[in-house]
Design a protein around this motif. Structure first.
Motif, PDB file in Angstrom:
ATOM      1  N   PHE A 153       8.220  -2.633   4.532  1.00  0.00           N
ATOM      2  CA  PHE A 153       7.225  -1.895   4.972  1.00  0.00           C
ATOM      3  C   PHE A 153       6.407  -2.776   5.875  1.00  0.00           C
ATOM      4  N   VAL A 154       5.370  -2.093   6.692  1.00  0.00           N
ATOM      5  CA  VAL A 154       4.479  -2.764   7.434  1.00  0.00           C
ATOM      6  C   VAL A 154       3.080  -2.301   7.650  1.00  0.00           C
ATOM      7  N   LYS A 155       1.985  -3.047   7.271  1.00  0.00           N
ATOM      8  CA  LYS A 155       0.703  -2.722   7.266  1.00  0.00           C
ATOM      9  C   LYS A 155      -0.035  -3.687   8.090  1.00  0.00           C
ATOM     10  N   ASP A 156      -0.719  -3.371   9.176  1.00  0.00           N
ATOM     11  CA  ASP A 156      -1.589  -4.270   9.816  1.00  0.00           C
ATOM     12  C   ASP A 156      -0.613  -5.465  10.374  1.00  0.00           C
ATOM     13  N   GLY A 157       0.480  -5.212  10.836  1.00  0.00           N
ATOM     14  CA  GLY A 157       1.253  -6.440  11.377  1.00  0.00           C
ATOM     15  C   GLY A 157       1.907  -7.171  10.143  1.00  0.00           C
ATOM     16  N   VAL A 158       1.706  -7.106   9.017  1.00  0.00           N
ATOM     17  CA  VAL A 158       2.162  -7.962   7.847  1.00  0.00           C
ATOM     18  C   VAL A 158       3.378  -7.004   7.356  1.00  0.00           C
ATOM     19  N   GLU A 163       3.917 -12.546   9.233  1.00  0.00           N
ATOM     20  CA  GLU A 163       3.716 -13.050   7.492  1.00  0.00           C
ATOM     21  C   GLU A 163       4.689 -11.989   6.845  1.00  0.00           C
ATOM     22  N   VAL A 164       5.222 -12.490   5.710  1.00  0.00           N
ATOM     23  CA  VAL A 164       5.926 -11.399   4.854  1.00  0.00           C
ATOM     24  C   VAL A 164       5.528 -11.710   3.462  1.00  0.00           C
ATOM     25  N   VAL A 165       5.118 -10.495   2.786  1.00  0.00           N
ATOM     26  CA  VAL A 165       4.552 -10.815   1.395  1.00  0.00           C
ATOM     27  C   VAL A 165       5.602 -10.018   0.426  1.00  0.00           C
ATOM     28  N   GLU A 166       6.070 -10.714  -0.601  1.00  0.00           N
ATOM     29  CA  GLU A 166       6.929 -10.163  -1.579  1.00  0.00           C
ATOM     30  C   GLU A 166       6.133  -9.868  -2.494  1.00  0.00           C
ATOM     31  N   ARG A 167       6.045  -8.727  -3.180  1.00  0.00           N
ATOM     32  CA  ARG A 167       5.209  -8.372  -4.357  1.00  0.00           C
ATOM     33  C   ARG A 167       5.599  -7.045  -5.088  1.00  0.00           C
ATOM     34  N   LEU A 221       3.412  -0.108  -5.678  1.00  0.00           N
ATOM     35  CA  LEU A 221       3.335   1.124  -6.181  1.00  0.00           C
ATOM     36  C   LEU A 221       3.570   2.201  -5.214  1.00  0.00           C
ATOM     37  N   PRO A 222       4.269   3.132  -5.814  1.00  0.00           N
ATOM     38  CA  PRO A 222       4.697   4.267  -4.604  1.00  0.00           C
ATOM     39  C   PRO A 222       3.350   4.966  -3.878  1.00  0.00           C
ATOM     40  N   GLU A 223       2.114   5.257  -4.468  1.00  0.00           N
ATOM     41  CA  GLU A 223       1.049   5.440  -4.050  1.00  0.00           C
ATOM     42  C   GLU A 223       0.663   4.762  -2.759  1.00  0.00           C
ATOM     43  N   GLU A 224       0.996   3.716  -2.859  1.00  0.00           N
ATOM     44  CA  GLU A 224       0.471   2.695  -1.514  1.00  0.00           C
ATOM     45  C   GLU A 224       1.340   2.958  -0.419  1.00  0.00           C
ATOM     46  N   LEU A 225       2.214   4.072  -0.367  1.00  0.00           N
ATOM     47  CA  LEU A 225       3.035   4.176   0.581  1.00  0.00           C
ATOM     48  C   LEU A 225       2.264   4.832   1.800  1.00  0.00           C
ATOM     49  N   SER A 226       1.217   5.324   1.342  1.00  0.00           N
ATOM     50  CA  SER A 226       0.387   6.156   2.393  1.00  0.00           C
ATOM     51  C   SER A 226      -0.271   5.027   3.403  1.00  0.00           C
ATOM     52  N   THR A 227      -0.215   3.932   2.980  1.00  0.00           N
ATOM     53  CA  THR A 227      -0.966   2.726   3.755  1.00  0.00           C
ATOM     54  C   THR A 227      -0.115   1.779   4.704  1.00  0.00           C
ATOM     55  N   PHE A 228       1.273   2.359   4.732  1.00  0.00           N
ATOM     56  CA  PHE A 228       2.309   1.496   5.669  1.00  0.00           C
ATOM     57  C   PHE A 228       2.527   2.360   6.875  1.00  0.00           C
ATOM     58  N   SER A 229       2.637   1.540   7.890  1.00  0.00           N
ATOM     59  CA  SER A 229       2.880   2.320   9.324  1.00  0.00           C
ATOM     60  C   SER A 229       4.700   2.499   9.402  1.00  0.00           C
ATOM     61  N   GLU A 230       5.060   1.379   9.386  1.00  0.00           N
ATOM     62  CA  GLU A 230       6.518   1.283   9.413  1.00  0.00           C
ATOM     63  C   GLU A 230       7.220   1.246   8.087  1.00  0.00           C
ATOM     64  N   GLU A 236      10.742   8.827   6.620  1.00  0.00           N
ATOM     65  CA  GLU A 236      10.023   9.602   5.496  1.00  0.00           C
ATOM     66  C   GLU A 236      10.659   9.165   4.164  1.00  0.00           C
ATOM     67  N   ILE A 237       9.420   9.164   3.227  1.00  0.00           N
ATOM     68  CA  ILE A 237      10.063   8.879   1.855  1.00  0.00           C
ATOM     69  C   ILE A 237       9.306   9.815   1.271  1.00  0.00           C
ATOM     70  N   GLY A 238       9.920  11.080   0.423  1.00  0.00           N
ATOM     71  CA  GLY A 238       9.188  11.818  -0.203  1.00  0.00           C
ATOM     72  C   GLY A 238       7.996  12.489   0.611  1.00  0.00           C
ATOM     73  N   GLU A 239       6.622  12.432   0.236  1.00  0.00           N
ATOM     74  CA  GLU A 239       5.555  13.095   0.955  1.00  0.00           C
ATOM     75  C   GLU A 239       5.070  12.050   1.887  1.00  0.00           C
ATOM     76  N   TYR A 240       5.671  10.824   2.045  1.00  0.00           N
ATOM     77  CA  TYR A 240       4.966   9.945   2.948  1.00  0.00           C
ATOM     78  C   TYR A 240       5.692   9.665   4.352  1.00  0.00           C
ATOM     79  N   ARG A 241       5.026   9.517   5.557  1.00  0.00           N
ATOM     80  CA  ARG A 241       5.699   9.508   6.824  1.00  0.00           C
ATOM     81  C   ARG A 241       5.332   8.023   7.362  1.00  0.00           C
ATOM     82  N   PHE A 242       6.429   7.785   8.285  1.00  0.00           N
ATOM     83  CA  PHE A 242       6.536   6.313   8.770  1.00  0.00           C
ATOM     84  C   PHE A 242       6.856   6.550  10.386  1.00  0.00           C
ATOM     85  N   THR A 243       6.211   5.722  11.308  1.00  0.00           N
ATOM     86  CA  THR A 243       6.772   5.871  12.495  1.00  0.00           C
ATOM     87  C   THR A 243       7.567   4.501  13.043  1.00  0.00           C
ATOM     88  N   PRO A 244       9.096   4.629  13.165  1.00  0.00           N
ATOM     89  CA  PRO A 244       9.821   3.315  13.620  1.00  0.00           C
ATOM     90  C   PRO A 244       8.781   2.730  14.870  1.00  0.00           C
TER      91      PRO A 244
END
Ligand code: PMP
Length: 271
Positions: free
Chosen positions: A173-178, A206-210, A213-222, A237-245
């Motif tokens: 996943f990607v969030k704010d360039g990370v 930067e790559v963070v391995e951690r 949780l599924p509910e965090e998926l709403s905070t990811f862009s890619e 798309e993963i279930g109810e969550y959306r991403f833009t390549p």
């Protein structure tokens, strides 16, 4: 028919791709085959070099330059029953053309994933780090269910409810360039996953391995999946969550393609 591998899933395998006549990360895959066998309490009766050579030879004998390779090792039929102390270990290698795991049109706009009904087993319940045939039973059931519902694949959680991986590929996943990806201490640490992490770091990302949780998926862009067969495949798309390549998925798709070009071809291009 009385093969122990068929009745009791005493089998381990690999999935490899050849590009321009060279198997990508061949030794890493062969090493993992041996490691998986040891986890299932058997030894492959060949050397790493013999399996490497046989894999390359299988590609050539099938007249393939780009192709998919499937080495498999399994316990034979000498004893029937749970105990298989005296069964021979068989090894076979198959090769075939497998242009794209997901349909090319879908790949570019991102594939759609459903949530899997099964979870990755606790490492105390099953040998989670081996590429063992038996672990794929829940993957096939989950993928079938997703396909029936019109999705390309299913995303599995671990036994504690964290995001784990798809049925045959790791997830990023990607969030704010990370870049964020689940820690691979409880499912297969894909060779493609490790390659992609290296490529991202080489770009200064930067790559963070951690745990995720599924509910965090709403905070990811890619989001993308990666694996030998899937290569780098964006997810929309993963279930109810959306991403833009986006830019990072595209960059890593391209960097991965460049990394798979055999060294000899790179030299020719640079010459
Ligand atoms: N997870 C699972 C369950 C897989 O089957 C695969 C494909 N082998 C992967 C992850 C990705 O592994 P790799 O990049 O080594 O192909």
């Amino acid at each position: 028919m009385l093969t122990h591998g068929l009745h009791y899933a005493s089998a381990v395998f690999e999935g490899e791709r050849a590009y321009g006549g060279t198997v990508f990360k061949l030794r890493e895959h062969t090493q993992r085959l041996f490691d998986s066998a040891r986890i299932l309490d058997f030894e492959i009766p060949y050397t790493l070099q013999e399996i490497d050579d046989a894999t390359q030879a299988t590609l050539a004998k099938n007249g393939l330059v780009d192709g998919y390779l499937r080495p498999i090792a399994w316990r034979g039929s000498e004893m029937m029953g749970v105990s298989a102390q005296h069964n021979k270990i068989n090894v076979a290698i198959a090769a075939w053309e497998w242009p794209s795991y997901f349909s090319p049109a879908e790949r570019l706009k991102g594939i759609r994933l459903d949530w899997a009904k099964y979870r990755r087993p606790d490492p105390r319940t099953a040998p989670s780090l081996a590429k063992a045939s038996g672990l794929y039973m829940i993957c096939t059931i989950s993928k079938h269910e997703a396909e029936r519902r019109g999705y390309a694949d299913a995303l599995m959680l671990d036994w504690e409810g964290n995001v784990a991986e798809a049925t045959g590929a790791n997830v990023f996943f990607v969030k704010d360039g990370v870049i964020h990806t689940p820690l691979a201490d409880r499912f297969l640490n894909g060779i493609t996953r490790q390659t992609v992490i290296g490529l991202a770091k080489a770009r200064g990302i930067e790559v963070v391995e951690r745990r995720i949780l599924p509910e965090e998926l709403s905070t990811f862009s890619e989001c993308w999946l990666c694996g030998t067969a899937a290569e780098v495949t964006p997810v929309s798309e993963i279930g109810e969550y959306r991403f833009t390549p986006g830019k990072i998925s595209e960059m890593l798709m391209n960097d991965y393609t460049a990394a798979t070009v055999p060294a000899a071809e790179k030299l020719a291009v640079n010459a």
